[in-house]
Design a protein around this motif. Structure first.
Motif, PDB file in Angstrom:
ATOM      1  N   VAL B  62      78.234  44.874  10.984  1.00 35.20           N
ATOM      2  CA  VAL B  62      77.144  44.788  10.010  1.00 35.20           C
ATOM      3  C   VAL B  62      75.831  44.404  10.664  1.00 35.20           C
ATOM      4  CG1 VAL B  62      78.612  44.355   8.053  1.00 35.20           C
ATOM      5  CG2 VAL B  62      77.787  42.440   9.388  1.00 35.20           C
ATOM      6  N   LEU B 100      71.048  42.556   4.213  1.00 33.93           N
ATOM      7  CA  LEU B 100      72.300  43.277   4.019  1.00 33.93           C
ATOM      8  C   LEU B 100      72.241  44.162   2.777  1.00 33.93           C
ATOM      9  CD1 LEU B 100      74.910  40.548   4.993  1.00 33.93           C
ATOM     10  CD2 LEU B 100      74.365  42.654   6.215  1.00 33.93           C
ATOM     11  N   LYS B 101      71.582  43.670   1.740  1.00 34.13           N
ATOM     12  CA  LYS B 101      71.496  44.473   0.523  1.00 34.13           C
ATOM     13  C   LYS B 101      70.640  45.718   0.760  1.00 34.13           C
ATOM     14  CE  LYS B 101      72.548  41.027  -2.977  1.00 34.13           C
ATOM     15  NZ  LYS B 101      72.033  40.116  -4.028  1.00 34.13           N
ATOM     16  N   GLN B 102      69.558  45.548   1.507  1.00 29.61           N
ATOM     17  CA  GLN B 102      68.726  46.709   1.853  1.00 29.61           C
ATOM     18  C   GLN B 102      69.550  47.701   2.671  1.00 29.61           C
ATOM     19  OE1 GLN B 102      65.515  47.756   1.113  1.00 29.61           O
ATOM     20  NE2 GLN B 102      66.281  49.584   2.169  1.00 29.61           N
ATOM     21  N   GLN B 103      70.317  47.143   3.590  1.00 33.00           N
ATOM     22  CA  GLN B 103      71.152  47.991   4.439  1.00 33.00           C
ATOM     23  C   GLN B 103      72.141  48.784   3.595  1.00 33.00           C
ATOM     24  OE1 GLN B 103      72.286  45.345   7.639  1.00 33.00           O
ATOM     25  NE2 GLN B 103      73.374  47.000   8.633  1.00 33.00           N
ATOM     26  N   ARG B 104      72.643  48.126   2.571  1.00 30.50           N
ATOM     27  CA  ARG B 104      73.610  48.805   1.713  1.00 30.50           C
ATOM     28  C   ARG B 104      72.947  49.964   0.976  1.00 30.50           C
ATOM     29  NH1 ARG B 104      76.925  45.049  -2.279  1.00 30.50           N
ATOM     30  NH2 ARG B 104      74.849  44.884  -3.179  1.00 30.50           N
ATOM     31  N   ASP B 106      70.380  51.631   2.054  1.00 29.42           N
ATOM     32  CA  ASP B 106      70.163  52.669   3.075  1.00 29.42           C
ATOM     33  C   ASP B 106      71.438  53.451   3.332  1.00 29.42           C
ATOM     34  OD1 ASP B 106      67.489  52.084   3.456  1.00 29.42           O
ATOM     35  OD2 ASP B 106      67.897  50.576   4.972  1.00 29.42           O
ATOM     36  N   ILE B 107      72.538  52.730   3.422  1.00 32.50           N
ATOM     37  CA  ILE B 107      73.809  53.378   3.708  1.00 32.50           C
ATOM     38  C   ILE B 107      74.193  54.323   2.583  1.00 32.50           C
ATOM     39  CG2 ILE B 107      76.287  52.928   3.823  1.00 32.50           C
ATOM     40  CD1 ILE B 107      75.674  50.599   5.638  1.00 32.50           C
ATOM     41  N   ASP B 108      74.018  53.860   1.358  1.00 34.58           N
ATOM     42  CA  ASP B 108      74.331  54.730   0.222  1.00 34.58           C
ATOM     43  C   ASP B 108      73.508  56.010   0.292  1.00 34.58           C
ATOM     44  OD1 ASP B 108      76.216  53.050  -0.750  1.00 34.58           O
ATOM     45  OD2 ASP B 108      74.893  52.028  -2.159  1.00 34.58           O
TER      46      ASP B 108
END
Lengths: 151, 151
Positions: B62, B100-104, B106-108
């Motif tokens: 992560v 981490l939420k931003q990353q999530r 982005d991943i979506d």
DNA sequence: TATAACGCTTACGTTAACGTCAAGTGGGGA
DNA sequence: TCCCCACTTGACGTTAACGTAAGCGTTATA
């Protein structure tokens, strides 16, 4: 004052907007991820360049290397390839999707743990004194943490 | 043949189980993330070491640095610190959660795009011949991609 | 006119996370 | 006993993604 409404940007304008350095933008050009035009020596970034930069930064945030991003931005090489070449890309895309899904699970888990930690710290901050009760709570938290470790 | 049922592991056993190299495990020890005991010279990894390794690798996936992971694994420094020290950690944890939420997100988004790409490639592979219709489809895809770029 | 401010290229420096030898140690089968 | 095999400790090499500094041209402002 540059005409920022005319959909072209200088290197420092773009750098500031996306919170990166001009050096980074020149680096991306070196690596073939951006291809701004020139006015004399100076780089001129178009709306497309700006959109590509957005994708570059997003790609970075999800763990792609610049080389991978470059390949993916280069749609030409995908749309013009042979069906066999296409198969290679299909495989790579699918593998990437799996990695991203695993990453998503990891992130969810990490968020949960961090939030648990926050909750505990807030609770501990609420009681200002290191009472016996607090100490037992602390020990409880440690036990929980340890349990998670052992799993 | 080592007694792998007795809840201790050699360096190469752990390395193989988690698909990392022995070198990496020694490196993690150097950096203070793992502290296996010794039998003579040889490292002996306990169940706790193994669990910590699991967290290390998850942290890596992560995007945490080894240094950050080391700090977070060291619960002692959190639970024994002053309330002020606690505040520092609270802030850092909250910031991490936001990242981490931003990353999530982005991943979506990345997953969606990759899946769109897969679907298009599959459709293109289905028709074996580069017909005129396929070409128009290809152009449609490019237009779509370009639209995403321009957004 | 001078003096920042901004931009350019070239080139060497930096950090993280290991990889890759090299050379030595210790135990267990044939 | 001998040899192999897994393990050990240095020590230097590597890659990605920039940072930083030098040295120089161009433009905007006082």
């Amino acid at each position: 004052m540059p005409q920022s409404a005319s959909s072209t940007w200088t290197i420092s304008e773009l750098a500031e907007e996306f919170s990166v350095t001009a050096r980074a933008l020149r680096f991306y050009e070196d690596k073939g991820l951006l291809t701004p035009t020139r006015h004399g020596q100076a780089r001129v970034f178009s709306a497309t360049d700006r959109a590509r930069l957005r994708l570059i930064l997003r790609g970075k945030r999800v763990g792609f290397s610049l080389e991978e991003i470059r390949e993916m931005l280069d749609l030409e090489s995908i749309t013009s390839g042979s069906p066999q070449h296409l198969g290679v890309w299909l495989t790579r895309f699918r593998a990437r999707i799996e990695v991203l899904k695993q990453q998503r699970r990891d992130i969810d888990g990490a968020i949960e743990e961090l939030e648990t930690g926050c909750a505990w710290m807030e609770a501990r901050q609420a009681d200002l004194e290191p009472s016996a009760e607090l100490k037992s709570r602390a020990r409880a938290f440690e036990a929980l943490a340890r349990a998670r470790l052992e799993h």
